[in-house]
Write a protein that holds these residues in place. Structure first.
Motif, short mmCIF file in Angstrom:
data_model
loop_
_atom_site.label_atom_id
_atom_site.label_comp_id
_atom_site.label_asym_id
_atom_site.label_seq_id
_atom_site.Cartn_x
_atom_site.Cartn_y
_atom_site.Cartn_z
N GLN A 85 0.82 -1.22 0.00
CA GLN A 85 0.00 0.00 0.00
C GLN A 85 0.85 1.26 0.00
O GLN A 85 0.34 2.37 -0.22
CB GLN A 85 -0.92 0.02 1.23
CG GLN A 85 -1.86 -1.18 1.31
CD GLN A 85 -2.80 -1.09 2.51
OE1 GLN A 85 -3.22 0.00 2.89
NE2 GLN A 85 -3.12 -2.23 3.09
N MET A 89 0.40 5.05 -2.13
CA MET A 89 0.17 6.20 -1.26
C MET A 89 1.23 7.28 -1.51
O MET A 89 0.92 8.48 -1.62
CB MET A 89 0.20 5.78 0.22
CG MET A 89 -0.13 6.91 1.18
SD MET A 89 0.09 6.45 2.94
CE MET A 89 -1.39 5.51 3.24
N PRO A 142 3.60 4.13 6.30
CA PRO A 142 2.39 4.92 5.95
C PRO A 142 2.30 6.27 6.66
O PRO A 142 2.02 7.29 6.05
CB PRO A 142 1.25 3.98 6.35
CG PRO A 142 1.83 2.61 6.18
CD PRO A 142 3.26 2.74 6.61
N TYR A 327 -4.11 7.36 10.85
CA TYR A 327 -3.16 7.28 9.72
C TYR A 327 -3.40 6.01 8.91
O TYR A 327 -2.49 5.46 8.31
CB TYR A 327 -1.71 7.43 10.17
CG TYR A 327 -1.13 6.33 11.03
CD1 TYR A 327 -0.42 5.28 10.46
CD2 TYR A 327 -1.27 6.36 12.40
CE1 TYR A 327 0.13 4.29 11.25
CE2 TYR A 327 -0.73 5.37 13.20
CZ TYR A 327 -0.03 4.34 12.62
OH TYR A 327 0.51 3.36 13.40
N ARG A 328 -4.66 5.61 8.87
CA ARG A 328 -5.00 4.41 8.14
C ARG A 328 -4.87 4.60 6.62
O ARG A 328 -4.35 3.74 5.94
CB ARG A 328 -6.43 4.00 8.52
CG ARG A 328 -6.87 2.64 8.03
CD ARG A 328 -6.03 1.54 8.62
NE ARG A 328 -6.22 1.31 10.04
CZ ARG A 328 -7.04 0.41 10.55
NH1 ARG A 328 -7.80 -0.32 9.78
NH2 ARG A 328 -7.11 0.25 11.85
N ASP A 329 -5.35 5.74 6.14
CA ASP A 329 -5.37 5.92 4.69
C ASP A 329 -5.55 7.41 4.39
O ASP A 329 -6.43 8.06 4.96
CB ASP A 329 -6.54 5.10 4.10
CG ASP A 329 -6.44 4.97 2.59
OD1 ASP A 329 -6.45 6.00 1.89
OD2 ASP A 329 -6.36 3.83 2.11
N ILE A 332 -9.09 8.88 3.57
CA ILE A 332 -10.14 9.06 4.58
C ILE A 332 -10.12 10.53 5.00
O ILE A 332 -9.08 11.03 5.45
CB ILE A 332 -9.88 8.14 5.79
CG1 ILE A 332 -9.92 6.67 5.36
CG2 ILE A 332 -10.90 8.41 6.90
CD1 ILE A 332 -9.52 5.70 6.45
N THR B 2 -1.54 -1.41 13.67
CA THR B 2 -1.33 -2.03 12.38
C THR B 2 -2.33 -1.43 11.42
O THR B 2 -3.32 -0.85 11.81
CB THR B 2 -1.55 -3.54 12.42
OG1 THR B 2 -2.91 -3.79 12.78
CG2 THR B 2 -0.63 -4.20 13.41
N MET B 3 -2.06 -1.55 10.17
CA MET B 3 -2.93 -0.98 9.16
C MET B 3 -3.49 -2.13 8.36
O MET B 3 -2.76 -2.90 7.74
CB MET B 3 -2.09 -0.05 8.28
CG MET B 3 -2.86 0.66 7.22
SD MET B 3 -1.91 2.08 6.61
CE MET B 3 -2.65 2.25 5.00
N GLN B 4 -4.78 -2.29 8.42
CA GLN B 4 -5.39 -3.41 7.70
C GLN B 4 -6.11 -2.88 6.48
O GLN B 4 -6.69 -1.81 6.53
CB GLN B 4 -6.43 -4.10 8.61
CG GLN B 4 -5.83 -4.60 9.89
CD GLN B 4 -6.90 -5.16 10.80
OE1 GLN B 4 -8.02 -4.67 10.80
NE2 GLN B 4 -6.55 -6.17 11.56
N PHE B 6 -9.21 -2.43 4.00
CA PHE B 6 -10.64 -2.41 4.30
C PHE B 6 -11.21 -3.82 4.14
O PHE B 6 -10.81 -4.56 3.26
CB PHE B 6 -11.39 -1.49 3.34
CG PHE B 6 -11.12 -0.05 3.54
CD1 PHE B 6 -11.73 0.90 2.75
CD2 PHE B 6 -10.26 0.39 4.54
CE1 PHE B 6 -11.48 2.25 2.93
CE2 PHE B 6 -10.01 1.73 4.73
CZ PHE B 6 -10.61 2.66 3.91
#
Lengths: 352, 352
Positions: A85, A89, A142, A327-329, A332, B2-4, B6
């Motif tokens: 990912q 990004m 990320p 800080y997932r994505d 968002i 952790t980043m999962q 979706f």
């Protein structure tokens, strides 16, 4: 809304129903009985964040590895999901990533392609999360990519040594090594340090170390939802247990990972639980958390300690978010807002 | 941590167990099932605050009055408990209290006995809490006394009209009247507005009214745990239901009081739910709440809206506190810290 005179609290037996948590009641004070609830996904956040909140409890939250190889395998598995990912990004946020080594410590240099001249002599040191054991290599990046891309400041992300290769205090040693290099490169007032979860703890621990070693303070720091208390004290460890879908429980995989890192070291040592450190003289600090975060309390306790020490301590709290979901994505909206605020904070406080 | 990626959320029937709350799930997203818990009084706060947290659920939280006389009696009863605490608090904090009338609106002038010259041309307007219906006369004053005593700034506390004497928007009319008088007395940049709960909502509503009426903005505002959404949206209405021992539930006495004040007016009107107002152009704002506050979400939602509007919005969140417990008593260390921070905020932002 109303002010009631103090009442004598009825003595009551503290007993946890449905959870095997330690009961840390203040002596002789009645606990609160909270009934079972079904919590809808809130309609007060973006659809993108709703999808994150609706995710089930973290798979394997209560079945942590029990061997060094097991931890290594889990880290590799999570990295396999996260790593791919990072490049998209970085592309979206127009950021370049280059691996490097600084005084023996592995790092990534994460640099905005369009670096504003005003930020050319600023430097952010990033310390990743993952309970001191997870998120090696690309999985560390990320948060660093989001900061570099949105704040448009150069970031050095520390890919610190982790168990089973190295144990406490190796991660902190590596963070301090990179911090020393950063303040030798640009004036310390131009340096920021940030990171979340274990990275939030490491951010605070690095400043405590810098104080101990009489190094200059950074210009500002941003510990996100820091693991500030490894001893499991903090009210939201209970109130948000099984509400937070990331950490889930104070008795879950993250505590197991911390024990694996600590190798028997006293968990109340400020180098593992920085809320117990002396925070006087800290630089301006910005904290981030969410209302469903298992570490909500351990974030606001740091704010209170900083305020007691006379330190400026900003705080942003996001509606409905569990641990470190800010800080997932970068797609968002709430995550983007979080980093815009962090960017403004560093811009206000760092020298040029 | 952790980043999962979706996941597709499993469809599930939202059903509340043990609570008769409306289910406002985002369409088709799985709710979270939270088991019953016993929550010990946290050992991470002062003994004084522990005693507040240990108090049982607010007596009568689910049996609100149903007649105008019933509301008047409840207000009188609460006032009988609160009123006598004001004079000793004023004595401890070295504050004088003098009733007055400003353009027909009843107020109290709450003035530090030792007024620093730097604060002589500053003025804080206070709007009390109590769900728009409670805390008349002396009961309005604890928060105003704490602010005047700790910030050492002159405060005008608005004893606004309340049901059953007068209904929406009488309280807001009175607050705006006093605000107009304040900005005619000293420069608007020297004026602050503050208050908590309904008073936090009225603080925000007063600024929205000032915008509508093209009045100058105040220098800064401090809405504490504002009732920013009277429509009961906000995640902590669920997560902190029966955890917060003050408001207890979104279906409790405070909502009943708000309905009594609103008299059928649209609850989503920003003059009752200011989170739906246009917050652009607002002055620097400082919000205060606690981790167990039923209005935690409605506080942080205001911070997010302000940030989206480009407004500086500070936030302090106190460990373990339920609704508005930060102005319970000046002898509680956390309450004192809250006002020291608010004092510093006004001192940084108000003109002289």
């Amino acid at each position: 809304m109303t002010m009631q005179p103090f009442r004598t609290a009825a003595l009551s037996i503290a007993a946890l129903v449905g959870l095997s948590l330690p009961v840390l009641a203040a002596d002789g004070l009645a606990p609160r009985d909270e009934p079972a609830k079904t919590l809808p996904v809130p309609d007060t956040v973006s659809p993108e964040l709703q999808a994150v909140i609706a995710q089930p409890l973290h798979d394997g939250w209560n079945t942590p590895p029990t061997t060094p190889d097991g931890w290594r395998d889990l880290a590799a598995k999570l990295e396999a999901g996260l790593g791919p990912q990072v490049a998209p990004m970085a592309e979206r946020l127009r950021v370049d990533i280059r691996p490097d080594t600084i005084d023996g410590v592995k790092v990534y240099r994460v640099t905005p392609r369009d670096l504003p001249p005003a930020n050319a002599h600023r430097l952010l040191v990033h310390v990743h999360g993952g309970c001191y054991v997870l998120n090696p290599r690309l999985a560390a990046l990320p948060e660093a990519v989001m900061m570099a891309g949105i704040a448009r400041m150069p970031v050095i992300a520390v890919d610190y040594r982790m168990p089973p290769e190295a144990y406490f205090p190796a991660a902190l040693d590596d963070a301090e090594t990179v911090y020393k290099a950063a303040i030798a490169t640009v004036p310390p007032a131009n340096v920021g340090v940030f990171g979340s979860s274990a990275g939030g703890a490491l951010t605070l621990e690095t400043v405590l170390r810098a104080k101990r070693d009489a190094l200059p303070m950074p210009g500002a720091i941003a510990p996100g939802t820091p693991m500030s208390d490894a001893t499991k004290r903090g009210d939201s460890f209970r109130t948000n247990a099984l509400v937070d879908n990331v950490l889930v429980s104070p008795d879950g995989f993250c505590h197991a990972a911390t024990l694996f890192y600590a190798q028997g070291h006293d968990l109340a040592d400020p180098m593992l639980s920085p809320v117990y450190g002396d925070l006087h003289g800290f630089p301006p600090t910005m904290l981030t958390t969410g209302t469903r975060d298992l570490l909500l309390s351990n974030t606001v306790r740091v704010q209170q300690k900083l305020h007691e020490a006379g330190v400026e301590a900003d705080l942003q709290v996001f509606e409905g978010m569990a641990h470190a979901q800010f800080y997932r994505d970068d797609r968002i909206p709430e995550d983007r807002l979080a980093f815009e605020q962090l960017a403004g904070f560093f811009d206000r406080h760092l020298g040029r």
